[in-house]
Design a protein around this motif. Structure first.
Motif, PDB file in Angstrom:
ATOM      1  N   ASN A 145       0.916  -1.187   0.058  1.00  0.00           N
ATOM      2  CA  ASN A 145       0.005   0.046  -0.097  1.00  0.00           C
ATOM      3  C   ASN A 145       1.062   1.121  -0.005  1.00  0.00           C
ATOM      4  OD1 ASN A 145      -1.960   1.868   0.538  1.00  0.00           O
ATOM      5  ND2 ASN A 145      -2.929   0.961   1.990  1.00  0.00           N
TER       6      ASN A 145
ATOM      7  N   CYS B  36       0.636   5.046  -1.027  1.00  0.00           N
ATOM      8  CA  CYS B  36      -0.095   6.199  -1.382  1.00  0.00           C
ATOM      9  C   CYS B  36       1.084   7.525  -1.281  1.00  0.00           C
ATOM     10  CB  CYS B  36      -1.239   6.675  -0.344  1.00  0.00           C
ATOM     11  SG  CYS B  36      -2.433   5.358  -0.402  1.00  0.00           S
ATOM     12  N   ARG B  37       0.677   8.482  -2.254  1.00  0.00           N
ATOM     13  CA  ARG B  37       1.856   9.625  -2.731  1.00  0.00           C
ATOM     14  C   ARG B  37       0.792  10.616  -2.814  1.00  0.00           C
ATOM     15  NH1 ARG B  37       4.629   6.226  -0.641  1.00  0.00           N
ATOM     16  NH2 ARG B  37       6.439   5.362  -1.406  1.00  0.00           N
TER      17      ARG B  37
ATOM     18  N   LYS C  56      -2.452   9.768  -5.064  1.00  0.00           N
ATOM     19  CA  LYS C  56      -2.789   8.484  -5.734  1.00  0.00           C
ATOM     20  C   LYS C  56      -2.683   7.519  -4.674  1.00  0.00           C
ATOM     21  CE  LYS C  56      -1.753   5.738  -9.668  1.00  0.00           C
ATOM     22  NZ  LYS C  56      -0.789   5.682 -11.047  1.00  0.00           N
ATOM     23  N   CYS C  57      -3.519   6.442  -4.310  1.00  0.00           N
ATOM     24  CA  CYS C  57      -3.457   5.328  -3.931  1.00  0.00           C
ATOM     25  C   CYS C  57      -3.975   4.218  -4.746  1.00  0.00           C
ATOM     26  CB  CYS C  57      -4.272   5.339  -2.493  1.00  0.00           C
ATOM     27  SG  CYS C  57      -3.729   6.523  -1.356  1.00  0.00           S
TER      28      CYS C  57
ATOM     29  N   TRP D  93      -7.779   5.291   2.521  1.00  0.00           N
ATOM     30  CA  TRP D  93      -6.635   6.504   2.753  1.00  0.00           C
ATOM     31  C   TRP D  93      -7.507   7.703   3.969  1.00  0.00           C
ATOM     32  CZ3 TRP D  93      -9.093  10.905   1.224  1.00  0.00           C
ATOM     33  CH2 TRP D  93     -10.219  10.810   0.055  1.00  0.00           C
TER      34      TRP D  93
ATOM     35  N   GLY E  75      -8.648   4.415  -2.610  1.00  0.00           N
ATOM     36  CA  GLY E  75      -8.031   4.450  -3.644  1.00  0.00           C
ATOM     37  C   GLY E  75      -8.462   3.716  -4.793  1.00  0.00           C
TER      38      GLY E  75
ATOM     39  N   ASN F  43      -6.371   3.886  -7.621  1.00  0.00           N
ATOM     40  CA  ASN F  43      -5.137   3.650  -8.512  1.00  0.00           C
ATOM     41  C   ASN F  43      -4.924   4.676  -9.745  1.00  0.00           C
ATOM     42  OD1 ASN F  43      -2.689   2.031  -8.784  1.00  0.00           O
ATOM     43  ND2 ASN F  43      -3.440   1.028 -10.782  1.00  0.00           N
TER      44      ASN F  43
ATOM     45  N   GLU G 297      -5.041   9.019 -10.173  1.00  0.00           N
ATOM     46  CA  GLU G 297      -5.118  10.338  -9.233  1.00  0.00           C
ATOM     47  C   GLU G 297      -6.356  10.787  -8.754  1.00  0.00           C
ATOM     48  OE1 GLU G 297      -2.048  13.840  -9.514  1.00  0.00           O
ATOM     49  OE2 GLU G 297      -3.509  14.327 -10.737  1.00  0.00           O
TER      50      GLU G 297
ATOM     51  N   PHE H 216      -2.519   5.874   5.557  1.00  0.00           N
ATOM     52  CA  PHE H 216      -2.887   4.808   4.862  1.00  0.00           C
ATOM     53  C   PHE H 216      -2.577   3.569   5.390  1.00  0.00           C
ATOM     54  CE2 PHE H 216       0.820   6.478   2.598  1.00  0.00           C
ATOM     55  CZ  PHE H 216       1.537   5.225   2.727  1.00  0.00           C
TER      56      PHE H 216
END
Length: 232
Positions: free
Chosen positions: A110, A112-113, A141-142, A148, A198, A200, A202, A232
């Motif tokens: 996992n 996320c960013r 994005k995750c 999240w 998320g 996948n 943005e 997350f």
């Protein structure tokens, strides 16, 4: 999760299923009389990029009906075509062995960013007889199915749970909200943050801001810094 298997480290020679048009993984070696010989066939794997995969999931592949064809001969080395076809060599024999692997494994982490957190600029005002409102965006994005949660801290100049901007020691009150009606304060707790799942791709959240009316506000360039936390 899509993956491929190759016989070479550069991953250009794919190992296909029995009967496919892919080149076979083959080797030729000699064994001394009454001797035992072990031979390893290195197999190189690659997971294809750009896949929409579920987060924190353990994937497993179990290739079945894998096949080894072999040909052997005494004082004679079978040709590669004889080995591929399972044709007995001179003074020898041939065979086919089927087997099932113990499994191919991969885990999707996992990860996320946050890609962007834009500034919120209320512009220039000639006095604050009325409140000012503005928005900014948080883009992140995750992986698919990843839960999240995003929170905002109170900034560098908060007092008693209220946000303030600063200009050389002068303060100007403002607030950040989760909704366009400016009723739900966006804070740094679970209850005052924003949650989701998320996809996948943005995603984007809008931060709604308001500078409160203050006709007595001193002139200046007011600023504050907010920390965005993605959990997350």
């Amino acid at each position: 999760m899509n993956y491929d298997l190759y016989s070479d480290s550069s991953r250009t020679l794919m190992i296909g299923t029995p009967g496919s048009n892919h080149p076979l993984h083959s080797a030729t070696f000699g064994v001394a009389p009454r001797a035992t010989y072990y031979h390893d066939f290195p197999i190189h794997g690659r997971v294809r990029a750009g896949q929409n995969l579920l987060a924190t999931s353990a994937y497993k592949g179990l290739p079945t009906n894998s096949m080894v064809r072999y040909s052997y001969g005494y004082v004679y080395t079978p040709t590669e075509s004889e080995c591929r076809a399972g044709t007995p060599g001179h003074f020898g024999g041939a065979g086919i062995a089927n087997f099932t692997w113990s499994g191919i494994h991969a885990r999707v982490a996992n990860t996320c960013r946050i890609s962007t957190a834009t500034d919120m600029d209320f512009g220039t005002a000639g006095g604050l007889a009325a409140a000012l409102e503005q928005t900014s965006a948080i883009r992140f994005k995750c992986p698919t199915n990843a839960a999240w949660h995003i929170t905002l801290n109170d900034g560098a100049y908060a007092q008693a749970g209220r946000r303030f901007m600063n200009a050389g020691g002068k303060r100007l009150g403002y607030e950040l909200y989760r909704d366009p009606a400016l009723l739900e304060r966006w804070g740094n707790t679970r209850a005052t943050g924003v949650s989701g799942i998320g996809t996948n791709v943005e995603q984007s959240l809008t931060v709604h801001g308001r500078v409160f009316s203050d006709p007595a506000a001193a002139p200046g360039s007011y600023r504050d810094t907010i920390t965005v936390t993605l959990t997350f």
